[in-house]
Design a protein around this motif. Sequence first.
Motif, mmCIF file in Angstrom:
data_model
loop_
_atom_site.group_PDB
_atom_site.id
_atom_site.type_symbol
_atom_site.label_atom_id
_atom_site.label_comp_id
_atom_site.label_asym_id
_atom_site.label_seq_id
_atom_site.Cartn_x
_atom_site.Cartn_y
_atom_site.Cartn_z
ATOM 1 N N HIS A 123 33.401 24.939 -14.395
ATOM 2 C CA HIS A 123 33.846 25.752 -13.272
ATOM 3 C C HIS A 123 33.085 27.070 -13.169
ATOM 4 O O HIS A 123 32.842 27.566 -12.071
ATOM 5 C CB HIS A 123 35.350 26.016 -13.381
ATOM 6 C CG HIS A 123 36.167 24.770 -13.398
ATOM 7 N ND1 HIS A 123 36.731 24.269 -14.551
ATOM 8 C CD2 HIS A 123 36.462 23.895 -12.423
ATOM 9 C CE1 HIS A 123 37.369 23.153 -14.274
ATOM 10 N NE2 HIS A 123 37.220 22.890 -12.993
ATOM 11 N N GLY A 124 32.721 27.649 -14.304
ATOM 12 C CA GLY A 124 31.964 28.891 -14.252
ATOM 13 C C GLY A 124 32.730 30.033 -13.621
ATOM 14 O O GLY A 124 32.190 30.806 -12.822
ATOM 15 N N ALA A 125 34.001 30.179 -13.985
ATOM 16 C CA ALA A 125 34.838 31.207 -13.358
ATOM 17 C C ALA A 125 34.418 32.617 -13.717
ATOM 18 O O ALA A 125 34.870 33.581 -13.084
ATOM 19 C CB ALA A 125 36.301 30.977 -13.745
ATOM 20 N N GLU A 126 33.530 32.773 -14.688
ATOM 21 C CA GLU A 126 33.081 34.125 -15.042
ATOM 22 C C GLU A 126 32.363 34.809 -13.888
ATOM 23 O O GLU A 126 32.299 36.037 -13.821
ATOM 24 C CB GLU A 126 32.177 34.093 -16.271
ATOM 25 C CG GLU A 126 30.794 33.485 -16.066
ATOM 26 C CD GLU A 126 30.747 31.994 -16.377
ATOM 27 O OE1 GLU A 126 29.637 31.493 -16.605
ATOM 28 O OE2 GLU A 126 31.819 31.349 -16.401
ATOM 29 N N VAL A 127 31.854 34.005 -12.939
ATOM 30 C CA VAL A 127 31.161 34.607 -11.801
ATOM 31 C C VAL A 127 32.103 35.489 -10.993
ATOM 32 O O VAL A 127 31.687 36.500 -10.408
ATOM 33 C CB VAL A 127 30.520 33.512 -10.910
ATOM 34 C CG1 VAL A 127 31.567 32.740 -10.102
ATOM 35 C CG2 VAL A 127 29.475 34.116 -9.979
ATOM 36 N N PHE A 128 33.382 35.159 -10.985
ATOM 37 C CA PHE A 128 34.345 35.967 -10.232
ATOM 38 C C PHE A 128 34.639 37.285 -10.943
ATOM 39 O O PHE A 128 34.823 38.320 -10.296
ATOM 40 C CB PHE A 128 35.629 35.175 -10.013
ATOM 41 C CG PHE A 128 35.432 33.954 -9.165
ATOM 42 C CD1 PHE A 128 34.960 34.050 -7.871
ATOM 43 C CD2 PHE A 128 35.711 32.690 -9.670
ATOM 44 C CE1 PHE A 128 34.765 32.924 -7.086
ATOM 45 C CE2 PHE A 128 35.530 31.559 -8.895
ATOM 46 C CZ PHE A 128 35.048 31.663 -7.600
ATOM 47 N N VAL A 129 34.688 37.259 -12.265
ATOM 48 C CA VAL A 129 34.906 38.496 -13.017
ATOM 49 C C VAL A 129 33.714 39.433 -12.832
ATOM 50 O O VAL A 129 33.872 40.630 -12.562
ATOM 51 C CB VAL A 129 35.155 38.190 -14.503
ATOM 52 C CG1 VAL A 129 35.313 39.485 -15.294
ATOM 53 C CG2 VAL A 129 36.390 37.303 -14.673
#
Length: 394
Positions: free
Chosen positions: A213-219
């Motif tokens: 998902h690579g949700a770190e991009v949102f942080v």
Amino acid sequence: MSLRVTIASRIFRPEAGAAAFRLGALADELVGRGHRVTVLTSTPPEGVCDDGPMTVRRRRVLRDRSGSVRGYLQYLSFDVPLFFRLLATRSDVVVVEPPPTTGVVTRVVCALTRTPYHYFAADVVSAAAAGVGVNRTVVRLLAAVERWALNGSRSVLAVSEGVRQSLIGIGVRESLIDVVGMGIDTVRFTYRPGLPASAGRTLVYAGTMSEIHGAEVFVRAFAEIADLHPGARVLMFGRGVEVPALQRLADELVPGRVEIRPPESPDRLSEEFSVAHAALASVKPGVGYDFAFATKALAGLSAGAPVIYSGVGPLGPVVREHGLGWAVDWEPAAVAKAMDEALSSDPDDQRRADLSRWVLDHHSLRSVAAAAADVVVGPAARDGRSSSAARSDR
């Protein structure tokens, strides 16, 4: 003709997750058609189980530190007992969900009992393993296991054309594959007009946080524009292997502004989405899931939140074509620009209602469940495998 349908899945309602919602909708559809449904699944980590007019048999399994049934030992803790549970369950047809090891157990038991089974393929596990850097020998072995499990089925229910193509790529026979579509539970995820606005503007992520998902991009993106919106927060609901790293990153870049919370019920998430300025969803490029259709985006849209979608896959063009929000590259600067625009706007009731209606018209899980049920019970009914059919009760 009433059939005995058994669903084998490591997760089921009330546990949050696309598989749980998808199989729950299928079970509801089958029960609504007069079939008898038994679900063999795990005990959820939390939540009250309201199984309705079906039999749900739960068993405790090993879970990882995030609470997910993910990993070799965790899968085995479900799959080994499943062999005996399936043998002890009288079935006319079986539906099985990934991982492929569960498919292997199902193929073996169904061969012994001469019972047809269907494999509900929401993803291709061997492709995902290759994408996250698993050893090539292991990936080849996993692909062989996955291919063997799927090719023994009566049919493979693929959730998208992208999944279908990926299945063909690992050697699944094309003639077995039926594309039934991707959807969200529009009854549980629904827009709630009239709710009071939350304290400060919010961007809401709800779902698994793993490597794909690579949700770190949102942080990272929120850190770029947080000072422009002092009262804004990012709320992230869910579990996954990336949660500890995400929490550390948030504490470093935007302390106190990103809240990572445990999974919540669809009702509770619908309340958050109904007042959020945007829902967040992503598929990280280059990790073997470029074909994935992010259902978490549909959850937010169904509850009235425009979506910021980051990454690859078929959802981006859909967001752009239908004006559902923002579809951008998996890159912090692009996401930050979308976040700034979302937090600077204020979607009104009509905008939110229109988004919710679009999901109902195009991606309702009810229509997906109906298509899947047509495949699952059609061949069994034609074979005359009813509860009073030729095969005697075991």
